[in-house]
Scaffold this motif. Structure first.
Motif, short mmCIF file in Angstrom:
data_model
loop_
_atom_site.label_atom_id
_atom_site.label_comp_id
_atom_site.label_asym_id
_atom_site.label_seq_id
_atom_site.Cartn_x
_atom_site.Cartn_y
_atom_site.Cartn_z
N ILE A 149 -17.10 -2.45 14.86
CA ILE A 149 -16.64 -3.59 15.70
C ILE A 149 -15.28 -4.07 14.77
CG2 ILE A 149 -17.36 -5.75 16.12
CD1 ILE A 149 -18.81 -4.18 17.64
N SER A 150 -14.37 -4.69 15.59
CA SER A 150 -13.34 -5.24 14.91
C SER A 150 -12.46 -6.13 15.80
CB SER A 150 -12.29 -4.11 14.13
OG SER A 150 -11.55 -4.63 13.34
N SER A 151 -11.38 -6.53 15.51
CA SER A 151 -10.66 -7.22 16.17
C SER A 151 -9.25 -6.74 16.07
CB SER A 151 -10.46 -8.81 16.02
OG SER A 151 -9.96 -8.72 14.35
N ALA A 152 -8.36 -6.95 16.96
CA ALA A 152 -6.73 -6.51 17.00
C ALA A 152 -5.96 -7.04 15.67
CB ALA A 152 -6.17 -7.13 18.13
N ARG A 153 -6.54 -8.25 15.28
CA ARG A 153 -5.81 -8.65 14.09
C ARG A 153 -6.38 -7.90 12.75
NH1 ARG A 153 -6.49 -15.24 15.20
NH2 ARG A 153 -5.18 -15.42 17.00
N ASP A 154 -7.78 -7.74 12.53
CA ASP A 154 -8.32 -6.88 11.30
C ASP A 154 -7.78 -5.48 11.45
OD1 ASP A 154 -9.81 -9.13 10.33
OD2 ASP A 154 -11.89 -8.27 10.75
N TRP A 155 -7.67 -4.84 12.68
CA TRP A 155 -7.41 -3.49 12.50
C TRP A 155 -5.90 -3.38 12.36
CZ3 TRP A 155 -11.69 -0.79 12.71
CH2 TRP A 155 -11.43 0.80 12.86
N ALA A 156 -5.13 -4.27 12.87
CA ALA A 156 -3.64 -4.25 12.26
C ALA A 156 -3.55 -4.29 10.66
CB ALA A 156 -2.93 -5.38 12.93
N ARG A 157 -4.41 -5.12 10.11
CA ARG A 157 -4.27 -5.26 8.80
C ARG A 157 -4.81 -3.86 7.98
NH1 ARG A 157 -6.98 -10.41 6.10
NH2 ARG A 157 -5.13 -11.47 7.37
N PHE A 158 -5.79 -3.34 8.74
CA PHE A 158 -6.24 -2.04 8.03
C PHE A 158 -5.31 -0.84 8.41
CE2 PHE A 158 -8.29 1.98 9.52
CZ PHE A 158 -8.54 2.68 8.35
N ASP A 159 -4.67 -0.66 9.48
CA ASP A 159 -3.67 0.09 9.92
C ASP A 159 -2.04 -0.06 8.89
OD1 ASP A 159 -4.68 1.78 11.59
OD2 ASP A 159 -3.76 0.66 13.45
N ARG A 160 -2.02 -1.21 8.65
CA ARG A 160 -1.02 -1.37 7.60
C ARG A 160 -1.10 -1.12 6.41
NH1 ARG A 160 -0.53 -6.63 10.63
NH2 ARG A 160 -1.73 -7.75 8.45
N ALA A 161 -2.44 -1.34 5.95
CA ALA A 161 -2.89 -0.98 4.48
C ALA A 161 -2.99 0.44 4.12
CB ALA A 161 -4.15 -1.60 4.05
N LEU A 162 -3.38 1.11 5.42
CA LEU A 162 -3.56 2.71 5.23
C LEU A 162 -2.15 3.39 5.32
CD1 LEU A 162 -5.08 5.31 5.35
CD2 LEU A 162 -5.20 4.94 7.82
N LEU A 163 -1.14 2.94 6.36
CA LEU A 163 0.10 3.78 6.10
C LEU A 163 0.97 3.29 5.16
CD1 LEU A 163 0.66 5.94 8.43
CD2 LEU A 163 -1.06 4.67 9.07
N SER A 164 0.70 2.23 4.64
CA SER A 164 1.71 1.77 3.75
C SER A 164 1.30 2.59 2.28
CB SER A 164 1.67 0.31 3.56
OG SER A 164 0.44 -0.11 3.07
N GLY A 165 0.23 2.85 2.15
CA GLY A 165 -0.25 3.64 1.00
C GLY A 165 -1.16 2.89 0.00
N ARG A 166 -1.76 1.60 0.54
CA ARG A 166 -2.61 1.07 -0.26
C ARG A 166 -4.01 1.33 -0.36
NH1 ARG A 166 -4.12 -5.63 0.99
NH2 ARG A 166 -5.72 -5.64 -0.67
N LEU A 167 -4.14 2.28 0.39
CA LEU A 167 -5.71 2.83 0.52
C LEU A 167 -5.87 4.10 -0.09
CD1 LEU A 167 -7.16 1.21 3.87
CD2 LEU A 167 -7.23 0.32 1.50
N LEU A 168 -4.85 5.00 0.01
CA LEU A 168 -4.94 6.37 -0.53
C LEU A 168 -3.87 6.66 -1.22
CD1 LEU A 168 -6.03 8.09 2.85
CD2 LEU A 168 -7.38 7.51 0.74
N PRO A 169 -3.85 7.64 -2.30
CA PRO A 169 -2.92 7.94 -2.94
C PRO A 169 -1.71 8.84 -1.97
CG PRO A 169 -4.84 8.84 -4.23
CD PRO A 169 -5.28 8.08 -2.91
N ALA A 170 -0.77 8.91 -2.39
CA ALA A 170 0.43 9.50 -1.41
C ALA A 170 0.24 10.85 -1.10
CB ALA A 170 1.74 9.44 -2.43
N ALA A 171 -0.35 11.55 -1.98
CA ALA A 171 -0.80 13.08 -1.72
C ALA A 171 -1.66 13.24 -0.47
CB ALA A 171 -1.27 13.93 -3.02
#
Length: 402
Positions: A290-312
């Motif tokens: 369960i989520s919201s459009a706002r929350d999921w945007a924050r997750f997507d931003r963090a993931l694709l910007s490299g905040r959640l995973l190492p670059a490799a």
């Protein structure tokens, strides 16, 4: 979850539904920018074509956030929609589960080359030949348990039995595999239930705890949580979802779904049933967020910007295989889809659970995000509604990419 409902409704056998009258619902008061007339009009056209409701959120990365909510008048007795509503995210869940698994890879707790048998001994036939990578990118060949007749009855709410993750996998593997491990691509929810169990085995913690500790709490996602077991979604602030009733849904179902399949729920106007609290036990790691459009945007931003995973490992996540030929514009990575749109390439996922269809995307940097969340699956199989929804998604993505 994802039912692989074809996004081009003309390719489905369809039956026309009578479009009900609609009235615009005011956009949430805390939006930061007035929506462009074109997007607002397109959102209204989706509802005018028969969809119960739709939420649109577009962030072009320049401080202009567009938020729109529209709903059919008959749905207001259940809930007045707002752009900030919670939503059942379906297979968008897979991106979050894949992120947790890849974090465990970064910590050397699991490896992408690990065989399933190492973690789930005896649970999956030929488990020594299936790796975690194959689960993540749907090349394992495992049958999709959602199409097992017993599971499908629970998924549609006809059966209220609570399924456990191990029972879901057992339902999947009692069917022959689609192909030998690694020999092709076939989208299967069985893969991600297996990954959820592997994450739990590797850490000794429940999957919902792992998602909370590693993603939702660090990112401040206050509207985001995983529905587990026999729990039903908390309905406060949750957009209601709807599916066509038994009298209307038959011709809208994709090939292979048994005749007589229909969704359970209280009857509503315009030939729909309310599926908001339908049996959610068949979803879990495959589609239970369960989520919201706002929350999921924050997750997507963090993931694709490299905040959640190492670059490799983010690079591994974005290493894709071709999806089925009916989706030539999509390629699948490790829980992440690469989608070619009229305005450029985006990354994200889509998802469907009873009463809810969502598409959430970002650009390659995570700077710009978009979400289109519609409160039905099979209401969009009607050609007019499906075409209107596709036009809205395309326009929203184009607005995001500017």
């Amino acid at each position: 979850m994802k039912l692989k409902l074809n996004p081009f409704p003309a390719l489905l056998a369809v039956m026309a539904l009578t479009a009900c009258g609609t009235q615009a619902v005011p956009v949430s008061a805390d939006q930061t920018h007035a929506p462009p007339t074109s997007l607002a009009t397109l959102a209204q056209q989706v509802v005018d074509a028969g969809a119960p409701g739709v939420i649109v959120r577009v962030d072009d990365g320049r401080g202009k956030v567009v938020e729109i909510a529209r709903q059919a008048p008959w749905t207001r007795a259940d809930h007045t929609m707002a752009a900030s509503d919670r939503f059942r995210m379906g297979s968008n869940t897979k991106t979050m589960v894949a992120t947790v698994v890849l974090q465990l890879v970064a910590e050397h707790r699991v490896r992408l080359t690990d065989p399933v048998e190492k973690w789930l001994t005896g649970l999956i036939p030929n488990g020594n030949a299936i790796t975690l990578r194959m689960l993540l990118n749907h090349t394992s060949g495992l049958f999709n348990y959602t199409f097992d007749p017993e599971v499908l009855r629970a998924f549609t709410g006809q059966d209220t039995r609570a399924w456990t993750p191990r029972e879901l996998i057992a339902a999947g593997v009692r069917h022959d595999p689609m192909f030998a491990p690694g020999a092709g691509y076939s989208y299967s929810n069985t893969n991600y239930v297996a990954l959820g169990l592997i994450a739990e085995k590797a850490t000794g913690r429940h999957l919902d705890d792992l998602i909370r500790a590693r993603i939702t709490r660090p990112l401040g996602l206050t509207d985001t949580y995983l529905v587990t077991g026999a729990d039903t979604p908390r309905t406060r602030g949750l957009a209601h979802g709807y599916e066509p009733d038994a009298a209307r849904i038959g011709p809208l179902l994709p090939p292979g779904v048994p005749a007589g399949t229909a969704f359970a729920g209280p009857a509503r106007a315009a030939g729909y049933v309310d599926t908001t609290t339908i049996n959610a036990s068949t979803e879990w790691a495959a589609g239970g967020m369960i989520s919201s459009a706002r929350d999921w945007a924050r997750f997507d931003r963090a993931l694709l910007s490299g905040r959640l995973l190492p670059a490799a490992l983010l690079k591994e996540m974005r290493t894709t295989v071709a999806e089925e030929t009916e989706f030539p514009n999509r390629r699948y990575g490790l829980g992440l889809e690469q989608v070619t749109t009229p305005c450029g390439t985006v990354w994200g996922h889509n998802g469907q659970v009873p009463g809810y269809s969502g598409e959430t995307y970002t650009d390659a940097t995570g700077r710009r995000t978009v979400a289109v969340l519609t409160t039905t699956i099979f209401g969009l199989a009607v050609p007019k509604a499906g075409a209107a929804n596709k036009a809205l998604v395309d326009a929203a993505v184009c607005a995001m990419l500017d």
